[in-house]
Scaffold this active site. Structure first.
Site, PDB file in Angstrom:
ATOM      1  N   THR A   1       0.996  -1.182  -0.001  1.00 28.02           N
ATOM      2  CA  THR A   1      -0.098   0.103  -0.035  1.00 28.02           C
ATOM      3  C   THR A   1       0.955   1.224  -0.153  1.00 28.02           C
ATOM      4  O   THR A   1       2.083   1.129   0.416  1.00 28.02           O
ATOM      5  CB  THR A   1      -0.992  -0.035   1.206  1.00 28.02           C
ATOM      6  OG1 THR A   1      -1.806   1.119   0.954  1.00 28.02           O
ATOM      7  CG2 THR A   1      -0.261   0.051   2.719  1.00 28.02           C
TER       8      THR A   1
ATOM      9  N   ASP B   1       4.839   1.336   1.244  1.00 24.80           N
ATOM     10  CA  ASP B   1       5.678   1.676   0.255  1.00 24.80           C
ATOM     11  C   ASP B   1       6.473   3.012   1.029  1.00 24.80           C
ATOM     12  O   ASP B   1       5.956   4.066   0.291  1.00 24.80           O
ATOM     13  CB  ASP B   1       5.415   1.813  -1.218  1.00 24.80           C
ATOM     14  CG  ASP B   1       6.445   2.059  -2.300  1.00 24.80           C
ATOM     15  OD1 ASP B   1       7.629   2.337  -1.670  1.00 24.80           O
ATOM     16  OD2 ASP B   1       6.184   2.094  -3.412  1.00 24.80           O
TER      17      ASP B   1
ATOM     18  N   ARG C   1       5.820  -6.862  -1.488  1.00 28.78           N
ATOM     19  CA  ARG C   1       5.378  -8.374  -1.346  1.00 28.78           C
ATOM     20  C   ARG C   1       6.455  -9.326  -0.901  1.00 28.78           C
ATOM     21  O   ARG C   1       6.510 -10.380  -0.254  1.00 28.78           O
ATOM     22  CB  ARG C   1       4.825  -8.836  -2.640  1.00 28.78           C
ATOM     23  CG  ARG C   1       3.372  -7.946  -3.004  1.00 28.78           C
ATOM     24  CD  ARG C   1       2.922  -8.627  -4.370  1.00 28.78           C
ATOM     25  NE  ARG C   1       1.788  -7.882  -4.976  1.00 28.78           N
ATOM     26  CZ  ARG C   1       1.928  -6.997  -5.771  1.00 28.78           C
ATOM     27  NH1 ARG C   1       2.985  -7.014  -6.596  1.00 28.78           N
ATOM     28  NH2 ARG C   1       0.883  -6.299  -6.093  1.00 28.78           N
TER      29      ARG C   1
ATOM     30  N   ASP D   1      -4.307  -3.060  -3.108  1.00 29.75           N
ATOM     31  CA  ASP D   1      -5.166  -2.303  -1.948  1.00 29.75           C
ATOM     32  C   ASP D   1      -6.355  -1.739  -2.687  1.00 29.75           C
ATOM     33  O   ASP D   1      -7.244  -0.870  -2.195  1.00 29.75           O
ATOM     34  CB  ASP D   1      -4.160  -1.146  -1.283  1.00 29.75           C
ATOM     35  CG  ASP D   1      -3.727  -0.117  -2.016  1.00 29.75           C
ATOM     36  OD1 ASP D   1      -3.944  -0.152  -3.220  1.00 29.75           O
ATOM     37  OD2 ASP D   1      -3.186   0.807  -1.577  1.00 29.75           O
ATOM     38  N   ASP D   2      -6.440  -1.791  -4.268  1.00 28.99           N
ATOM     39  CA  ASP D   2      -7.524  -1.232  -4.796  1.00 28.99           C
ATOM     40  C   ASP D   2      -8.520  -2.170  -5.394  1.00 28.99           C
ATOM     41  O   ASP D   2      -9.524  -1.791  -6.298  1.00 28.99           O
ATOM     42  CB  ASP D   2      -7.216  -0.091  -5.998  1.00 28.99           C
ATOM     43  CG  ASP D   2      -6.175  -0.859  -6.802  1.00 28.99           C
ATOM     44  OD1 ASP D   2      -5.590  -1.846  -6.792  1.00 28.99           O
ATOM     45  OD2 ASP D   2      -5.678  -0.040  -7.931  1.00 28.99           O
TER      46      ASP D   2
ATOM     47  N   GLU E   1       4.111 -11.841 -11.997  1.00 32.61           N
ATOM     48  CA  GLU E   1       3.329 -13.231 -11.419  1.00 32.61           C
ATOM     49  C   GLU E   1       3.984 -14.454 -11.762  1.00 32.61           C
ATOM     50  O   GLU E   1       4.341 -15.457 -10.775  1.00 32.61           O
ATOM     51  CB  GLU E   1       2.096 -13.609 -12.017  1.00 32.61           C
ATOM     52  CG  GLU E   1       1.184 -12.375 -11.420  1.00 32.61           C
ATOM     53  CD  GLU E   1       1.321 -10.951 -12.226  1.00 32.61           C
ATOM     54  OE1 GLU E   1       2.040 -10.867 -13.108  1.00 32.61           O
ATOM     55  OE2 GLU E   1       0.496  -9.991 -11.981  1.00 32.61           O
TER      56      GLU E   1
HETATM   57  C1  UGA Z   1      -1.710  -4.806 -11.392  1.00 34.65           C
HETATM   58  C2  UGA Z   1      -1.680  -6.111 -10.512  1.00 34.65           C
HETATM   59  O1  UGA Z   1      -2.992  -5.845 -10.070  1.00 34.65           O
HETATM   60  C3  UGA Z   1      -0.732  -5.825  -9.463  1.00 34.65           C
HETATM   61  O2  UGA Z   1      -0.955  -6.629  -8.347  1.00 34.65           O
HETATM   62  C4  UGA Z   1       0.702  -5.781  -9.930  1.00 34.65           C
HETATM   63  O3  UGA Z   1       1.687  -5.603  -9.012  1.00 34.65           O
HETATM   64  C5  UGA Z   1       0.847  -4.841 -11.162  1.00 34.65           C
HETATM   65  O4  UGA Z   1      -0.150  -4.794 -11.965  1.00 34.65           O
HETATM   66  C6  UGA Z   1       2.351  -4.771 -11.530  1.00 34.65           C
HETATM   67  O5  UGA Z   1       2.524  -5.579 -12.518  1.00 34.65           O
HETATM   68  O6  UGA Z   1       3.189  -4.494 -11.167  1.00 34.65           O
HETATM   69  P1  UGA Z   1      -2.453  -2.219 -11.020  1.00 34.65           P
HETATM   70  O7  UGA Z   1      -3.558  -2.364 -10.451  1.00 34.65           O
HETATM   71  O8  UGA Z   1      -1.983  -1.952 -12.336  1.00 34.65           O
HETATM   72  O9  UGA Z   1      -1.505  -3.795 -10.762  1.00 34.65           O
HETATM   73  O10 UGA Z   1      -1.186  -1.612  -9.897  1.00 34.65           O
HETATM   74  P2  UGA Z   1      -1.478  -1.027  -8.538  1.00 34.65           P
HETATM   75  O11 UGA Z   1      -2.899  -1.167  -7.963  1.00 34.65           O
HETATM   76  O12 UGA Z   1      -1.162   0.522  -8.815  1.00 34.65           O
HETATM   77  O13 UGA Z   1      -0.124  -1.469  -7.627  1.00 34.65           O
HETATM   78  C7  UGA Z   1      -0.311  -2.787  -6.874  1.00 34.65           C
HETATM   79  C8  UGA Z   1       0.040  -2.844  -5.642  1.00 34.65           C
HETATM   80  O14 UGA Z   1       1.077  -1.886  -5.197  1.00 34.65           O
HETATM   81  C9  UGA Z   1      -1.183  -1.834  -5.029  1.00 34.65           C
HETATM   82  O15 UGA Z   1      -1.338  -2.572  -3.694  1.00 34.65           O
HETATM   83  C10 UGA Z   1      -0.329  -0.487  -4.552  1.00 34.65           C
HETATM   84  O16 UGA Z   1      -0.910   0.110  -3.525  1.00 34.65           O
HETATM   85  C11 UGA Z   1       0.933  -0.913  -4.388  1.00 34.65           C
HETATM   86  N1  UGA Z   1       1.871   0.097  -4.883  1.00 34.65           N
HETATM   87  C12 UGA Z   1       1.587   0.886  -6.275  1.00 34.65           C
HETATM   88  C13 UGA Z   1       2.989   0.636  -4.245  1.00 34.65           C
HETATM   89  O17 UGA Z   1       3.140  -0.185  -3.192  1.00 34.65           O
HETATM   90  N2  UGA Z   1       4.032   1.453  -4.605  1.00 34.65           N
HETATM   91  C14 UGA Z   1       3.763   2.266  -5.764  1.00 34.65           C
HETATM   92  O18 UGA Z   1       4.404   3.259  -5.943  1.00 34.65           O
HETATM   93  C15 UGA Z   1       2.216   1.907  -6.486  1.00 34.65           C
HETATM   94 MN    MN Z   2      -4.537  -2.308  -8.677  1.00 34.39          MN
END
Ligand code: UGA
Ligand code: MN
Length: 326
Positions: A83, A113, A161, A186-187, A272
């Site tokens: 998150t 993060d 992770r 988290d979304d 993944e």
């Molecule tokens: C998609 C997948 O749903 C993610 O699980 C995967 O990590 C990501 O692609 C990827 O390929 O890296 P998406 O919905 O586009 O993700 O990404 P976010 O929801 O913006 O980020 C995934 C997770 O990382 C969230 O829980 C978010 O809070 C966290 N995150 C995001 C961070 O911890 N730091 C950041 O700068 C951005």
């Molecule tokens: Mn997401």
């Protein structure tokens, strides 16, 4: 004469007695009034106390209704969730907590993060009512997404992770702890049924994910009870062409394969696979959700709120009250 005298005496006695009675009444009435106001005060305090305890009891009852009783015979679901700080963070955490509160034996591993654990998340976790572990690690500078970058440019939540996996390996025991590991965003949006499905995963289980990869859904294609290929538009030839939300891993498999982790330096869409390749082959996958025909998790993405007016106020030197947490 005698009769006259006794009548006088009688009148005197009557007079004395009625005055006495009157005096007694006045005195007692006065005392009674005094006593009653004191009693009233005590009564008021007692009522207040009672109300306070009633409210606490009601809240406790509500909590008990919200949170299912833990069941020692069930494996625990360890949900590792990166998150990061942004305007919608608390709203997202609130939404998720209100889902996870309904899941038995749920252990939420939140990994921020950030360089240190933020007050917002710390405060949030203190009252969320869910068993949790709070960790943090900042994404290395060169892997951080910039404001203007498209979100697919760099993988997100990778180091977070991995720190979650490390915590499991350092704190849990193969012989003692039974569970399943899930990687949550988290979304995303999670159906409660998803957790019932994944709880008894033996190795790695898989299922469809809704609203992902530019499609209504992506899914593992199942033939004769086995996963044979991936239904996805983007690179179906990837070893595991599946979104993070579409699989769970038995805890024992994670603990017995300490080399298995997410790779920061991967090509787009291979994050993944970078973990799963260490753990399983395609034909070993356990298809859930009616042979991967039901969508129980959605890759929802929350719109970034516009802060135009807020920014005007900041420029005008009248920012909103920072003590009000949003
Ligand atoms: C998609 C997948 O749903 C993610 O699980 C995967 O990590 C990501 O692609 C990827 O390929 O890296 P998406 O919905 O586009 O993700 O990404 P976010 O929801 O913006 O980020 C995934 C997770 O990382 C969230 O829980 C978010 O809070 C966290 N995150 C995001 C961070 O911890 N730091 C950041 O700068 C951005
Ligand atoms: Mn997401």
């Amino acid at each position: 004469m005698v009769r006259l005298l006794s009548l006088k005496k009688l009148l005197l006695v009557y007079f004395v007695m009625s005055t006495g009675a009157l005096l007694w009444l006045i005195l007692n009435f006065g005392l009674f009034c005094h006593a009653s106001s004191k009693e009233e005060e005590t009564l008021l305090t007692k009522t207040k106390e009672l109300r306070h305890w009633e409210e606490r009891l009601r809240r406790r009852e509500r909590d008990l209704q919200k949170k299912p009783q833990e069941d020692a015979s069930l494996p625990t679901i360890y949900a590792i969730m990166p998150t990061h700080t942004r305007h919608v963070q608390k709203a997202e955490l609130t939404r998720l907590a209100q889902t996870f509160l309904h899941v038995k034996n749920f252990h939420w591993i939140l990994v921020e993060d950030s360089d240190s654990q933020t007050d917002l998340v710390t405060r949030f976790l203190a009252t969320c009512g869910i068993k949790h572990t709070h960790l943090n690690i900042k994404t290395p500078e060169n892997y951080q997404l910039k404001e203007t970058d498209p979100n697919w440019l760099k993988p997100r939540g990778v180091e977070q992770r991995n720190v979650g996996l490390q915590w499991l390996r350092e704190n849990l025991d193969v012989g003692r702890d039974k569970g399943v590991v899930y990687f949550a965003d988290d979304d995303n949006t999670y159906s409660l049924q998803l957790f019932d499905e994944m709880r008894h995963t033996h190795g790695v289980s898989v299922w469809p994910v809704g609203l992902v990869g530019g499609m209504r859904f992506e899914r593992p294609v199942v033939e004769h009870g086995k996963v044979v290929r991936w239904y996805t538009y983007w690179r179906p030839e990837r070893p595991f062409a599946i979104d993070m939300a579409g699989f769970a891993v038995n805890l024992q498999l994670i603990l017995e394969n300490p080399q298995a982790k997410f790779e920061l330096r991967v090509r787009r869409g291979y994050l993944e696979s970078s973990l799963l390749e260490h753990l399983v082959t395609m034909d070993e996958l356990e298809p859930l959700a009616d042979n991967c025909t039901k969508v129980l998790v959605w890759h929802t993405r929350t719109e970034k709120p516009k802060m135009k007016q807020e920014n005007y106020l900041i420029q005008a030197g009248r920012p909103s009250d920072p003590r009000i947490e949003v």
